[in-house]
Design a protein around this motif. Structure first.
Motif, short mmCIF file in Angstrom:
data_model
loop_
_atom_site.label_atom_id
_atom_site.label_comp_id
_atom_site.label_asym_id
_atom_site.label_seq_id
_atom_site.Cartn_x
_atom_site.Cartn_y
_atom_site.Cartn_z
N TYR A 217 0.84 -1.20 0.00
CA TYR A 217 0.00 0.00 0.00
C TYR A 217 0.88 1.25 0.00
O TYR A 217 0.62 2.21 -0.75
CB TYR A 217 -0.92 -0.03 1.22
CG TYR A 217 -1.93 1.10 1.25
CD1 TYR A 217 -3.20 0.91 0.73
CD2 TYR A 217 -1.62 2.34 1.78
CE1 TYR A 217 -4.14 1.93 0.74
CE2 TYR A 217 -2.54 3.37 1.80
CZ TYR A 217 -3.80 3.16 1.29
OH TYR A 217 -4.71 4.17 1.30
N SER A 218 1.92 1.27 0.86
CA SER A 218 2.81 2.43 0.91
C SER A 218 3.53 2.61 -0.42
O SER A 218 3.77 3.75 -0.87
CB SER A 218 3.84 2.26 2.04
OG SER A 218 3.19 2.26 3.30
N GLU A 223 4.78 5.65 -5.32
CA GLU A 223 4.86 5.76 -6.77
C GLU A 223 3.99 6.89 -7.29
O GLU A 223 4.37 7.62 -8.22
CB GLU A 223 4.45 4.43 -7.41
CG GLU A 223 5.46 3.31 -7.16
CD GLU A 223 4.95 1.98 -7.69
OE1 GLU A 223 3.74 1.87 -7.95
OE2 GLU A 223 5.76 1.05 -7.84
N GLU A 224 2.82 7.05 -6.67
CA GLU A 224 1.93 8.12 -7.10
C GLU A 224 2.54 9.49 -6.79
O GLU A 224 2.50 10.41 -7.63
CB GLU A 224 0.57 7.97 -6.40
CG GLU A 224 -0.45 9.02 -6.76
CD GLU A 224 -0.94 8.89 -8.20
OE1 GLU A 224 -1.41 9.90 -8.74
OE2 GLU A 224 -0.83 7.78 -8.77
N TYR A 225 3.15 9.63 -5.62
CA TYR A 225 3.68 10.94 -5.21
C TYR A 225 4.96 11.28 -5.97
O TYR A 225 5.21 12.44 -6.30
CB TYR A 225 3.95 10.95 -3.70
CG TYR A 225 4.36 12.31 -3.17
CD1 TYR A 225 3.42 13.32 -3.01
CD2 TYR A 225 5.68 12.58 -2.85
CE1 TYR A 225 3.79 14.57 -2.54
CE2 TYR A 225 6.07 13.82 -2.39
CZ TYR A 225 5.11 14.82 -2.22
OH TYR A 225 5.48 16.06 -1.76
N LEU A 226 5.78 10.28 -6.26
CA LEU A 226 7.06 10.55 -6.93
C LEU A 226 6.88 10.95 -8.38
O LEU A 226 7.86 11.30 -9.06
CB LEU A 226 7.96 9.33 -6.82
CG LEU A 226 8.58 9.10 -5.43
CD1 LEU A 226 9.39 7.83 -5.40
CD2 LEU A 226 9.44 10.29 -5.01
N PRO A 230 10.29 13.57 -11.16
CA PRO A 230 10.80 12.57 -12.11
C PRO A 230 12.28 12.29 -11.92
O PRO A 230 12.78 11.23 -12.32
CB PRO A 230 10.54 13.19 -13.49
CG PRO A 230 9.80 14.44 -13.26
CD PRO A 230 9.74 14.75 -11.82
N GLU A 231 13.02 13.24 -11.33
CA GLU A 231 14.45 13.03 -11.14
C GLU A 231 14.75 12.00 -10.06
O GLU A 231 15.88 11.50 -9.95
CB GLU A 231 15.14 14.36 -10.81
CG GLU A 231 14.83 14.92 -9.43
CD GLU A 231 13.53 15.71 -9.39
OE1 GLU A 231 13.27 16.34 -8.36
OE2 GLU A 231 12.79 15.69 -10.40
N LEU A 232 13.76 11.71 -9.20
CA LEU A 232 13.95 10.72 -8.13
C LEU A 232 13.54 9.35 -8.65
O LEU A 232 12.43 9.14 -9.12
CB LEU A 232 13.11 11.09 -6.90
CG LEU A 232 13.57 12.31 -6.11
CD1 LEU A 232 12.64 12.53 -4.92
CD2 LEU A 232 14.99 12.14 -5.61
N LYS A 233 14.46 8.42 -8.51
CA LYS A 233 14.22 7.06 -8.95
C LYS A 233 13.87 6.19 -7.75
O LYS A 233 14.59 6.21 -6.74
CB LYS A 233 15.45 6.51 -9.67
CG LYS A 233 15.25 5.09 -10.20
CD LYS A 233 16.51 4.60 -10.90
CE LYS A 233 16.32 3.19 -11.42
NZ LYS A 233 17.55 2.67 -12.10
#
Length: 723
Positions: A217-218, A223-226, A230-233
């Motif tokens: 769930y987390s 994934e939704e917040y990141l 886009p620079e954060l993988k």
């Protein structure tokens, strides 16, 4: 074989629809309790801490309420059926038997059911229940606002999507009538922002997951917040491979970070480690994160439990979200990764694992150093005191020899007779001064015995025989002696002796008697002259006075009571005012006429107070008082005043008499002068005879006035002579 065992377990799980069966019955009045079921195992720190905290909070408000805790361990199970079996096992171990166990072994349904974590609520919805369970209020703790609609889908794919979730408010329809939930806040977004603030160069986030519902769930939220960054993988790492990431030293470059949720804390890591769930504060690997403390869930859950238990909760659902507004950061780990400066710019931070002060961290070394220092100081002080002691012993020995010589001289020449007898009274030793006393008392020095001496009476001999001390004065052959007798122990011979001191007080007694005679004469003179004298300490009223002083003040002694209590108020106020300021400038002497009033009447004193010694710091203010009785003087003054009034009245009457009399004398004198002048000029005998008669008549009038004046003068003389 393993496959067959799994099939058997699955078959049994369907044969046993649920441990919540028709055999269970509602709790009667004799057994009411609260059942807490955690989705996780006992080893899971987050779920276990919340369960125990709820129990503690409930006990604080109702110590009589029974709370039972059971653990399902669902995340550790890899299939839907094993998860369901774990849930059934938790119910089996959690439900209590009634006080009196029947043959049917019926278990008692709890009055309130508490489920910790999303997994327990998922399975509880799918379990078969009878109608009785619909009356049991359910309190959910630490769940997400939305959960899986179908748990089996989650276990099949180990992934979830937004389409597979349903709102928590709708998930309880038909399951329970009363429903309360304490949901988790969306801490994922806040934690990402915290990581970006602490690591400005952050590019890679590794999320370590154990594929539990909480982690999946987390991950969906992350994934939704990141998508905003886009620079954060984001890379998902299975918990089995976490050591590969955590042991990679290249991740300590400030561009990478590790994020965990449900897994346990690793023992060590080279990369900054953040968390989405409450972990133990006392660790050296976790930087921190945004998460709610188990205590926050427990307080709210205990409130729901008690309201439901007491039937105070409403029939509709109650949802409360625990939102944490403060990031938790590990002070020790921040320093390890050089993040302290960036952390100082973040507001409302709650620091954990704060390094102890230097003196606390090195307390053992400090205490050991202090112990060594104290030992050295003790050794030095001991050596100094030992040298001083040896020096003091040497000086004391020299002093002892000197004092011994002086004592021997004093012993031989002391002005008192000293005798030492054995316990039988036989004389063993005496000093030189005792020779004269032996001669005076006619005692044989060799055969003198204490109990046979004539100058000792039977009472003294009996006290000595009873080992009592004697301190008295005796008179023998017209001389006075002061006598001291006591038992002493001879330490060298370890035997008891009798010491007797005899002092010839004849001269002192004679002087005392002479002083007493002088004092009596002085006291007699004072009494005869009505002059009282007293000398006493004003601070405690201790001293002495003559009888005349006591008599003049109408008191019996100098005590704690006010010695001036019989002096009239006005005069006593003047005396007290002087005594209160005695010793100050111009306050050393008091002199005035005072009046003493008793039941016997009034009398007057000439009262004088003179300061003799002023030393309040030593407790001494010595004053001398003179009290002279002047009643006779006052009486004489009154008589003189009365006489003066009488004389003044007499003078007034005399002057008035003379003033009135002059008017009466003048006509007679004028008549005499006129008749005498006419008589010298008249030749007629008859006329002369008439003039002579007139002269004699006026002469008689004048004689009468003169006689009255003489009588008046004689009376005044007699009155003045009497005065």
């Amino acid at each position: 074989m393993k496959h067959q065992l799994f099939v058997l377990v699955s078959f049994l799980s369907f044969l046993i629809p649920s441990v919540v069966t028709a055999q269970w019955r509602l709790a009667d009045d004799k057994l009411e309790y609260v059942l807490i079921i955690s989705s996780y195992s006992y080893a899971d720190e987050w779920g276990t801490s919340i369960a125990k905290s709820i129990n503690q909070e409930v006990e604080k408000q109702n110590s009589q309420l029974i709370v039972n805790i059971s653990y399902a361990g669902i995340p550790e199970r890899k299939t839907y059926l094993s998860g369901r079996f774990g849930m059934q096992s938790a119910f089996t171990s959690g439900l209590l038997l009634p006080p009196v166990v029947s043959e049917a072994d019926e278990r008692v349904i709890p009055k309130v059911l508490v489920l910790i974590g999303d997994e327990a609520w998922m399975y509880y919805r799918l379990m078969e229940r009878n109608e009785a369970w619909s009356e049991v209020p359910v309190v959910l703790v630490g769940v997400h606002p939305s959960i899986m609609g179908d748990v089996s889908d989650f276990y099949t794919a180990r992934r979830i999507s937004e389409e597979s979730l349903e709102l928590l408010e709708e998930s309880h329809n038909g399951i329970c009538r009363r429903f309360s939930a304490i949901t988790k806040g969306e801490d994922e977004a806040n934690t990402i922002e915290l990581m970006r603030q602490l690591l400005p160069s952050l590019q890679q986030i590794y999320f370590v997951s154990n594929n539990s519902y909480q982690d999946v769930y987390s991950l969906l939220i992350l994934e939704e917040y990141l998508r905003l960054y886009p620079e954060l993988k984001l890379t998902v790492v299975d918990v089995k491979n976490q050591n590969v990431i955590l042991s990679d030293k290249s991740l300590a470059n400030g561009k990478s970070a590790v994020l965990i949720n449900s897994i346990e804390l690793p023992e060590a890591t080279f990369a900054p480690l953040f968390t989405l769930k409450d972990k133990p504060d006392n660790n050296n690997v976790l930087v921190g994160g945004y998460y709610s403390k188990g205590k926050d869930y427990a307080v709210q859950a205990a409130d729901f439990v008690l309201k439901s238990f007491n039937n105070e909760a409403s029939d509709y659902s109650s949802l409360v979200t625990v939102i944490n507004k403060h990031p938790y950061l590990n002070k020790t780990v921040l320093a390890k990764f050089n993040m302290a400066k960036n952390a100082s710019q973040i507001h409302d931070v709650v620091y954990t694992n704060v390094p102890l002060p230097f003196h606390v961290r090195h307390i053992r070394i400090i205490l050991l150093s202090l112990l060594v220092l104290v030992i050295l100081i003790i050794i030095i002080v001991f050596n100094i005191r030992d040298n001083r002691y040896k020096k003091s012993i040497a000086q004391s020995y020299v002093q002892y020899k000197k004092l011994n010589a002086e004592y021997q001289i004093l012993y031989d020449n002391m002005p008192m007779a000293l005798f030492i007898f054995d316990v039988s009274g036989n004389l063993k030793n005496s000093n030189a001064a005792s020779g004269n006393l032996i001669k005076q008392l006619r005692l044989g020095k060799d055969d003198a015995n204490l109990f046979q001496m004539d100058f000792l009476n039977d009472f003294i001999r009996q006290k000595v025989a009873n080992k009592q001390n004697v301190n008295t004065t005796i008179t023998y052959q017209e001389k006075c002696y002061r006598l001291f007798i006591r038992r002493i122990l001879d330490e060298e011979l370890n035997r008891e002796s009798i010491l007797m001191l005899v002092i010839d007080n004849t001269d002192i007694q004679r002087e005392r008697e002479a002083k007493e005679r002088i004092f009596k004469l002085f006291n007699f003179a004072m009494n005869a002259s009505a002059l009282g004298v007293a000398e006493y300490n004003y601070l405690d009223n201790t001293g002495y006075a003559t009888e005349a002083w006591y008599e003049n003040l109408a008191i019996k002694n100098i005590g704690k009571e006010d010695i001036h209590r019989y002096i009239v108020d006005a005069d006593r106020e003047k005396i007290n005012n002087f005594l209160e300021h005695i010793g100050e400038k111009d306050k050393n002497r008091f002199s005035d006429i005072v009046c003493v009033e008793t039941e016997g009447g009034k009398h007057w004193l000439h009262y004088i107070i003179q300061l003799l010694e002023y030393a309040p710091e030593k407790g001494k203010i010595i004053v001398l008082e003179l009290a002279l009785n002047i009643d006779k003087q006052k009486s004489r003054e009154q008589e003189l005043a009365d006489a003066l009034v009488t004389i003044q009245e007499s003078d007034r009457l005399k002057n008035a008499f003379i003033a009135n009399m002059s008017n009466d004398i003048r006509p007679s004198l004028e008549e005499l002068v006129s008749c005498s002048k006419q008589l010298t000029e008249c030749d007629d005998e008859d006329e002369k005879q008439a003039l002579i008669t007139r002269i004699e008549h006026n002469n008689d009038i004048l004689l009468e006035y003169i006689a009255n004046i003489i009588d008046l003068s004689r009376g005044e003389s007699e009155e003045r002579a009497g005065i």
